[in-house]
Design an enzyme around this catalytic site. Structure first.
Site, PDB file in Angstrom:
ATOM      1  N   ARG A 117      -8.625  27.359  20.986  1.00 54.65           N
ATOM      2  CA  ARG A 117      -9.070  27.152  22.363  1.00 54.65           C
ATOM      3  C   ARG A 117      -8.755  25.730  22.793  1.00 54.65           C
ATOM      4  O   ARG A 117      -8.894  24.782  22.015  1.00 54.65           O
ATOM      5  CB  ARG A 117     -10.581  27.414  22.498  1.00 54.65           C
ATOM      6  CG  ARG A 117     -10.958  28.897  22.412  1.00 54.65           C
ATOM      7  CD  ARG A 117     -10.449  29.674  23.618  1.00 54.65           C
ATOM      8  NE  ARG A 117     -10.814  31.074  23.580  1.00 54.65           N
ATOM      9  CZ  ARG A 117     -10.028  32.046  23.121  1.00 54.65           C
ATOM     10  NH1 ARG A 117      -8.845  31.743  22.603  1.00 54.65           N
ATOM     11  NH2 ARG A 117     -10.419  33.309  23.170  1.00 54.65           N
TER      12      ARG A 117
ATOM     13  N   GLU B 245      -6.504  25.670  32.142  1.00 54.67           N
ATOM     14  CA  GLU B 245      -5.449  26.674  32.184  1.00 54.67           C
ATOM     15  C   GLU B 245      -5.494  27.352  33.551  1.00 54.67           C
ATOM     16  O   GLU B 245      -6.559  27.774  33.978  1.00 54.67           O
ATOM     17  CB  GLU B 245      -5.642  27.726  31.080  1.00 54.67           C
ATOM     18  CG  GLU B 245      -5.451  27.170  29.683  1.00 54.67           C
ATOM     19  CD  GLU B 245      -5.612  28.213  28.582  1.00 54.67           C
ATOM     20  OE1 GLU B 245      -5.883  29.394  28.905  1.00 54.67           O
ATOM     21  OE2 GLU B 245      -5.490  27.843  27.413  1.00 54.67           O
TER      22      GLU B 245
ATOM     23  N   HIS C  47      -0.764  30.443  26.904  1.00 55.53           N
ATOM     24  CA  HIS C  47      -1.835  31.302  26.391  1.00 55.53           C
ATOM     25  C   HIS C  47      -1.340  32.740  26.235  1.00 55.53           C
ATOM     26  O   HIS C  47      -1.918  33.692  26.768  1.00 55.53           O
ATOM     27  CB  HIS C  47      -3.046  31.269  27.319  1.00 55.53           C
ATOM     28  CG  HIS C  47      -4.320  31.690  26.635  1.00 55.53           C
ATOM     29  ND1 HIS C  47      -5.562  31.194  26.967  1.00 55.53           N
ATOM     30  CD2 HIS C  47      -4.551  32.580  25.630  1.00 55.53           C
ATOM     31  CE1 HIS C  47      -6.494  31.757  26.205  1.00 55.53           C
ATOM     32  NE2 HIS C  47      -5.889  32.607  25.387  1.00 55.53           N
TER      33      HIS C  47
END
Length: 325
Positions: A244, A272, A291
């Protein structure tokens, strides 16, 4: 064991095929679709009234709403992570009511492990430099590229956060002859490689060629990789984050990239999407993917298959796969 039909709430953006499989697989159970849908890795961020009707939540529900739902019997997350469900208050509330939490780590261990392996091989074989040359100068940089390439054999790799993804990555890395060391909050003793408590990590950082961050986001992992831990890494070390973004102090990472780190490979950042002007985009030897480590073409199908198999276990009163607590 449950004999009565259940109401299953789902807020996932499923393909038509996956949705049809879910509906067929539920049989006598009732499906309630959320007012808004979300991806498997991004929560909606708002309450959905339909969740109040549910016995089972499948997808990305809001943790506090799950705590407030009187009917809820089980929560199955369509992600490997469970950040909002990790807080002590949420955990205690669900445990007090006997509500199990399961994740989809068994869907994402393989793609995430392959993504990390791809990062490692890309750096070892110097693929980013050749891709840049092809896109820009068309230079034939044979001598420097050959000189910068290296073998994985004999190198030390720290897997920080030893869950399903790290376990699968350790299996994929086994043929390369690496020295693999795992770290988790509380080692269980059944890990396939030597695994230590997170508190032991500082003693290993100066020895590592690779530090792979697979930590979940939690109150005690925010900026876990900070200036002190980056400074402890030896010159030429390579940092990978498929955990993360919040677990990394990005300012400290930037300073290390301009200093002693050889490279960083990041699939997650904070925030993000990462803003176009963010200095990580142009940092030396920093490779970023958006991601996507868990992504694969039949992702929806596998999410539904895992949930339906777990639903059968739940109805029969059997142990649930991917149980968090």
């Amino acid at each position: 064991m449950t004999s009565s039909p259940l109401t299953v709430w789902c807020n996932l953006q499923l393909t038509g095929r996956a949705l049809a499989v879910l509906q067929a697989g539920l049989g006598a159970h009732r499906l309630v679709r959320a007012a808004e849908s979300t991806t498997c890795f991004q929560p909606i961020g708002r309450h959905d009234p339909a969740l109040a009707e549910a016995d089972v939540a499948f997808g990305q529900p809001e943790a506090d709403q799950c705590v407030a739902c009187a009917r809820l019997l089980w929560v199955h997350l369509a992600s490997a992570g469970y950040t909002t469900f990790a807080s002590g208050d949420v955990r205690a509330a669900l445990l007090a009511r006997g509500i199990p939490l399961t994740s989809s780590s068994l869907v994402y261990d393989e793609p995430c492990a392959q993504h990390a392996l791809a990062f490692m091989l890309a750096e070892a074989r110097q693929l980013p430099g050749s891709i840049r040359d092809q896109a820009a100068t068309h230079a034939w940089n044979t001598p420097p590229t050959r000189a910068a390439s290296f073998l994985l054999k004999g190198q030390t790799v720290l897997l920080v956060g030893f869950g399903a993804i790290a376990k699968r990555l350790a299996e994929l890395l086994a043929p390369f002859g690496l020295h693999l060391v795992g770290f988790r909050r509380r080692p269980r003793g059944d890990e396939p490689i030597a695994t230590h408590p997170l508190a032991a990590l500082p003693g290993w950082l100066p020895r590592a060629d690779w530090v792979i961050d697979i930590l979940p986001a939690a109150t005690d992992t925010v900026a876990f990789f900070d200036g002190v831990r980056f400074a402890a890494m030896k010159p030429g070390a390579i940092f990978i984050n498929i955990g993360r973004g919040a677990t990394v102090d990005q300012s400290a990472l930037l300073a290390a990239l301009h200093g002693h780190l050889r490279a960083a490979y990041l699939d997650v950042t904070t925030p993000e999407p990462l803003p176009p002007e963010h200095p990580l985009w142009s940092a030396p030897n920093c490779i970023i993917t958006p991601h996507v480590a868990g992504g694969h073409e039949n992702e929806n199908d596998r999410l539904v298959a895992l949930f339906l198999a777990n639903l059968d276990r739940f109805v029969r009163g059997q142990a649930l796969a991917g149980r968090v607590y």
